[in-house]
Scaffold this motif. Structure first.
Motif, short mmCIF file in Angstrom:
data_model
loop_
_atom_site.label_atom_id
_atom_site.label_comp_id
_atom_site.label_asym_id
_atom_site.label_seq_id
_atom_site.Cartn_x
_atom_site.Cartn_y
_atom_site.Cartn_z
N LYS A 128 0.81 -1.21 0.00
CA LYS A 128 0.00 0.00 0.00
C LYS A 128 0.85 1.27 0.00
CE LYS A 128 -4.03 1.95 2.25
NZ LYS A 128 -4.70 2.04 3.54
N TYR A 129 1.95 1.24 0.74
CA TYR A 129 2.74 2.46 0.87
C TYR A 129 4.05 2.40 0.09
CZ TYR A 129 -0.50 3.14 4.73
OH TYR A 129 -1.64 3.27 5.49
N ASN A 130 4.26 1.27 -0.56
CA ASN A 130 5.46 1.12 -1.37
C ASN A 130 6.74 1.30 -0.54
OD1 ASN A 130 6.47 0.45 -3.78
ND2 ASN A 130 6.27 2.48 -4.73
N ARG A 131 6.76 0.73 0.63
CA ARG A 131 7.92 0.86 1.51
C ARG A 131 8.76 -0.41 1.49
NH1 ARG A 131 8.32 6.20 2.83
NH2 ARG A 131 6.21 7.00 3.06
N LYS A 132 9.95 -0.27 2.01
CA LYS A 132 10.87 -1.41 2.05
C LYS A 132 11.12 -1.79 3.51
CE LYS A 132 15.58 -2.40 0.59
NZ LYS A 132 16.82 -1.71 0.24
N PRO A 133 10.41 -2.80 4.01
CA PRO A 133 10.57 -3.17 5.42
C PRO A 133 11.60 -4.28 5.64
CG PRO A 133 8.50 -4.01 4.53
CD PRO A 133 9.31 -3.52 3.38
N LEU A 134 12.22 -4.23 6.82
CA LEU A 134 13.10 -5.32 7.24
C LEU A 134 12.45 -6.01 8.44
CD1 LEU A 134 15.89 -6.78 7.14
CD2 LEU A 134 16.71 -5.09 8.80
N LEU A 135 12.27 -7.33 8.31
CA LEU A 135 11.68 -8.09 9.41
C LEU A 135 12.78 -8.53 10.37
CD1 LEU A 135 9.35 -10.33 7.21
CD2 LEU A 135 8.66 -8.38 8.59
N VAL A 136 12.54 -8.37 11.65
CA VAL A 136 13.55 -8.73 12.64
C VAL A 136 13.03 -9.82 13.58
CG1 VAL A 136 15.08 -7.88 14.44
CG2 VAL A 136 14.42 -6.39 12.55
N ALA A 137 13.73 -10.95 13.58
CA ALA A 137 13.29 -12.08 14.40
C ALA A 137 13.92 -11.98 15.79
CB ALA A 137 13.69 -13.39 13.74
N ALA A 138 13.18 -11.38 16.73
CA ALA A 138 13.72 -11.18 18.08
C ALA A 138 13.03 -12.08 19.10
CB ALA A 138 13.59 -9.71 18.47
N ASP A 139 12.28 -13.07 18.63
CA ASP A 139 11.68 -14.03 19.56
C ASP A 139 12.62 -15.23 19.65
OD1 ASP A 139 10.31 -15.87 21.00
OD2 ASP A 139 8.50 -15.86 19.79
N ILE A 140 13.49 -15.21 20.66
CA ILE A 140 14.47 -16.30 20.76
C ILE A 140 13.97 -17.39 21.70
CG2 ILE A 140 16.43 -14.78 20.30
CD1 ILE A 140 16.94 -14.89 23.39
N TYR A 141 12.78 -17.21 22.27
CA TYR A 141 12.33 -18.15 23.30
C TYR A 141 11.46 -19.26 22.75
CZ TYR A 141 14.05 -14.30 26.10
OH TYR A 141 14.83 -13.33 26.63
N ARG A 142 10.43 -18.88 22.02
CA ARG A 142 9.53 -19.93 21.54
C ARG A 142 10.24 -20.74 20.47
NH1 ARG A 142 4.67 -19.80 17.64
NH2 ARG A 142 6.00 -18.14 16.90
N PRO A 143 10.16 -22.06 20.58
CA PRO A 143 10.82 -22.90 19.59
C PRO A 143 10.30 -22.56 18.19
CG PRO A 143 9.94 -24.23 21.38
CD PRO A 143 9.50 -22.84 21.62
N ALA A 144 11.23 -22.42 17.26
CA ALA A 144 10.92 -22.22 15.84
C ALA A 144 10.21 -20.91 15.52
CB ALA A 144 10.10 -23.38 15.28
N ALA A 145 10.21 -19.97 16.46
CA ALA A 145 9.58 -18.68 16.16
C ALA A 145 10.35 -17.96 15.06
CB ALA A 145 9.52 -17.82 17.41
N ILE A 146 11.69 -18.07 15.12
CA ILE A 146 12.53 -17.44 14.11
C ILE A 146 12.25 -18.07 12.74
CG2 ILE A 146 14.92 -17.12 13.36
CD1 ILE A 146 15.66 -17.02 16.35
N LYS A 147 12.16 -19.39 12.78
CA LYS A 147 11.87 -20.13 11.55
C LYS A 147 10.52 -19.67 10.97
CE LYS A 147 12.17 -23.36 8.53
NZ LYS A 147 13.18 -23.40 7.49
#
Lengths: 446, 330
Positions: A128-147
């Protein structure tokens, strides 16, 4: 459904007072009790309900309801107006920092839908806004959250920043921000681990991430099905972090979603988006008036009425009403009405807005054939003026001609004529019913 | 002897550690709930309409469910009239009696899991998104393994990103095998595979994960029906348990969840998760009352061993601990 909507509840009360001629203060009080129950059943926090009912009562006991001919309707109107006002205007905007990247932190309890929402938000920002986002995986606790976030990133074809689950989330956030600056990302979306608002250690971690990244937005992700506890959760997160917005998830379920109201009332944080499905494009702007209807268990009547008002020519409606009373309603008028209804939008959309429609089993599956209406129009248009004014004269050979002219069959012409007959009969019944009362019906087709 | 004294005696015979965990987990619940009731009773001189209104609010704030609360309040009012109670102090016993009545319903139901003494036991987990199905499976696998059972996990959530990996991590942690297919495959096929593998390897308990689904999604509920049908076909009598996982923070919608999932999969028990937060999960009272589905397990924390078998007495004790102490001191 386990719950009755407010409209049904009030109807019940109204049936009891009907015939009294006058609505007393006691009657209003009883109606307010129903309002209260409807809100509680929708999971609106009881404290919020209490304040709310008090405010509405004052208005309801006042002139506008007591003197009204339809106090039940009037109460609903007042309740809805107040609810909508309470939930604030549309605020589905997301901050843009003057110094990019704009940092967005996603926080919430476990299982609220933070990771999925992060993916959806990234998708929205790009689309919608034509932006360039970076996703950051900061959930190190729940198994496979990063995945999970990585998989979403792959589906969206978007980069995901991750340092594995052995590095502290604060460090991950910090490095992500540096990378985003270097590589000129517009947005940094930080997906944090779900945590209880009473878990001090983990709440401290969020504070540190906030400290390091100085986020422009901190979104609390809340499950729309949350009960009375929503207030405690939101309050706690807000006090400790200072929220800038709320995203309500799983609203595609059958919950009334009263938590939305509680959160808004208690934290005064705007609800910005709602999650409406499992797909990555199912994140929508928040509409306070729709939410109000939903909490009350009524259809989107107001939108419907607005649409009707926009589509229907006041003059013509009056003319039509007159015609119906005098029973001079013709096929031409019918055609006119069809056109007006169609102007309001696709029929199945309109049906969904009707109160109680969600209760009718199978209604969701009904496919309304817009083509069918087109055929009806064609049939009527193939009639002569005389035939339209006076359908009785349509005999077998005329029917054949009409069918040919409209590209339909004699059976379809028959069906239409029969329907029209029945409609006239109904109108006759309705006019005799409302005779003597001031209130005519403006809108017979509905 | 009062009901609560009996209750307390019964509990003291049970392992202290478990009771402690319950008390700790329910700390927030208990404090807020019983404190509020204490406060209410202290503030009123007379049992009147306002008293009931406040009591009603306290119960509602615990998510007990509006219909159940109304019913309860009506019954309490009748009781008060019948016994001609005016002093709020006397309300303690009346309130607790009625609450426990509702909680226990008519008959006592077994809260232990139906684990077959011989052969394979299949447990199917169902629920809406984000309630903690996968985590609960991990915890239960750990618990069963510690009890000397051989356990296998079936990765039936083929939809959500990362769900299979999440279960695999649990499998590694606990040290049990996970049967899986690739993401997006038919969950019923995964179940079929898992059952064949479990049979071949002489496994005691097979725990089947499924994707979270909102109960109003007709197609997804049909998919779940199929999963169950495949399990039924492969092993007569299976699944031996269908556990609905409920998030304690959920409000009135939990009733709708329980109703629909029961219709589709014949739910045999509830796992109430996230009870270590401030939420009360009071809706289980209403669910027990209306649908007669017992709570079998509760999640009281994030650690591997934070899953306990549900003990109604302990739960009630956790909720009403200060009642008990009060009754004793009187």
């Amino acid at each position: 459904m386990a719950f009755e909507g407010l409209a049904d509840r009030l109807q019940h009360v109204m049936n009891k007072i009907r015939g009294k001629g006058k609505v007393t203060e006691a009657d209003v009080k009883e109606m307010m009790r129903e309002v209260r129950l409807a809100l509680l059943e929708a999971d609106v926090n009881f404290k919020v309900v209490k304040d709310f009912v008090k405010r509405v009562s004052e208005r309801a006991v006042g002139q506008e309801v007591m003197k009204s001919l339809t106090p039940g309707q009037q109460v609903i109107k007042v309740v809805k107006e107040e609810l909508t006002a309470l939930m604030g205007g549309e605020q589905s905007k997301i901050a843009v920092s003057n110094r990019p990247p704009t940092v967005v932190m996603m926080v919430g309890l476990q299982g609220a839908g933070k990771t999925t929402t992060t993916g959806k938000l990234a998708n929205l920002l790009r689309k919608k806004y034509n932006r360039k986002p970076l996703l950051v995986a900061a959930d190190i606790y729940r198994p496979a959250a990063i995945k999970q976030l990585e998989t979403l990133g792959k589906q969206l074809n978007m980069p995901v920043f991750s340092l594995g689950d052995q590095v502290s989330p604060v460090e991950i956030a910090k490095q992500a921000l540096e990378k985003a600056k270097e590589e000129h990302y517009d947005y940094v979306l930080i997906d944090t681990a779900g945590r209880l608002h009473i878990d001090e250690a983990l709440m401290d971690e969020l504070k540190q991430i906030k400290e390091v990244t100085k986020p422009d937005e901190i979104f609390l992700v809340v499950d729309a099905m949350t009960g009375q506890d929503a207030v405690n959760v939101a309050q706690s997160f807000n006090e400790q972090l200072g929220l800038t917005g709320v995203i309500l998830t799983k609203l595609d379920g059958d919950t009334r979603g009263g938590a939305a109201l509680s959160i808004k009332a208690v934290t005064n944080t705007p609800i910005k988006f709602v999650g409406m499905g499992e797909k990555l494009d199912a994140l929508e702007p928040f509409h306070p008036e729709r939410m109000a209807s939903r909490i009350l268990g009524m259809g989107d009547v107001l939108t419907l009425i607005e649409k009707a008002q926009a589509a229907v020519d006041e003059e013509k409606a009056k003319e039509l009403e007159q015609k119906m009373r005098t029973m001079s309603f013709t096929l031409d008028d019918f055609l006119e009405q069809l056109g007006q209804v169609r102007k309001m939008g696709p029929l199945d959309e309109l049906l969904k807005m009707l109160p109680g429609a969600n209760k009718i089993k199978g209604l969701n599956n009904i496919q309304i054939d817009e083509k069918q209406i087109g055929r009806v129009e064609a049939i009527i248009r193939s009639m002569t003026k005389e035939e339209k004014m006076n359908p009785e004269i349509i005999n077998a050979s005329r029917k054949k001609r009409i069918a040919k002219g409209s590209g339909t069959s004699v059976q379809e012409v028959n069906r239409l004529l029969k329907q029209f007959e029945e409609m006239k009969k109904m109108m006759k019944m309705m006019t005799t019913m409302t005779k003597g009362k001031k209130r005519g019906f403006r809108f017979p087709f509905m | 002897m009062s009901f609560f004294k009996k209750l307390k005696e019964k509990i003291t015979k049970q392992a202290d550690t478990v009771t402690e965990k319950f008390k700790r987990g329910l700390e927030k619940t208990r404090n807020s709930f019983s404190e509020k009731v204490n406060d209410l009773i202290a503030r009123y001189r007379k049992v009147d309409e306002e008293f009931f209104e406040e009591l009603e609010e306290i119960l509602i704030s615990a998510d007990v469910g509006v219909a159940t609360v109304m019913e309860l309040i009506d019954e309490l009012k009748m009781e008060v009239k019948r016994r001609n109670i005016q002093d709020p102090q006397q309300m303690y016993s009346v309130i607790s009696e009625k609450l426990v009545d509702i909680y226990r319903g008519g008959d006592e139901q077994p809260t232990a899991l139906n684990i077959q003494p011989n052969g394979l036991t299949v447990i199917l987990f169902v629920g809406v998104n984000g309630v903690g199905k996968t985590t609960t499976i991990g915890k239960l696998a750990y618990k069963l393994k510690n009890e000397g059972k051989t356990v296998m996990l079936a990765a039936g959530d083929t939809f959500r990103a990362g769900a299979i990996e999440q279960l695999e991590v649990w499998g590694e942690r606990v040290g049990v095998e996970v049967i899986k297919q690739s993401a997006g495959s038919d969950p019923a096929a995964v179940m079929y595979d898992a059952i064949q593998a479990a049979k071949a390897r002489n496994i005691d308990v097979l725990l089947c994960d499924t994707a979270g689904r909102l109960q109003n999604k007709v197609n997804l509920m049909k998919e779940l029906e199929k999963v169950k049908r495949v399990i039924e076909r492969e092993i007569p009598g299976a699944p031996h348990e269908v556990l609905l996982v409920l998030d304690a923070t959920t409000g009135q919608n939990a009733m709708s969840q329980a109703k629909t999932f029961k219709e589709v999969t014949n739910v045999t028990g509830i796992v109430l998760t996230k009870l270590d937060g401030t939420a009360k999960g009071g809706i289980v009272l209403a669910i027990r009352n209306e649908l007669n589905i017992p709570v079998k397990l509760v999640g009281l924390g994030e650690k591997m061993d934070d899953l306990e078998e549900f003990n109604p007495e302990q739960y009630v004790y956790g909720l009403f601990a200060s009642f008990v102490e009060r009754e004793e001191s009187m």
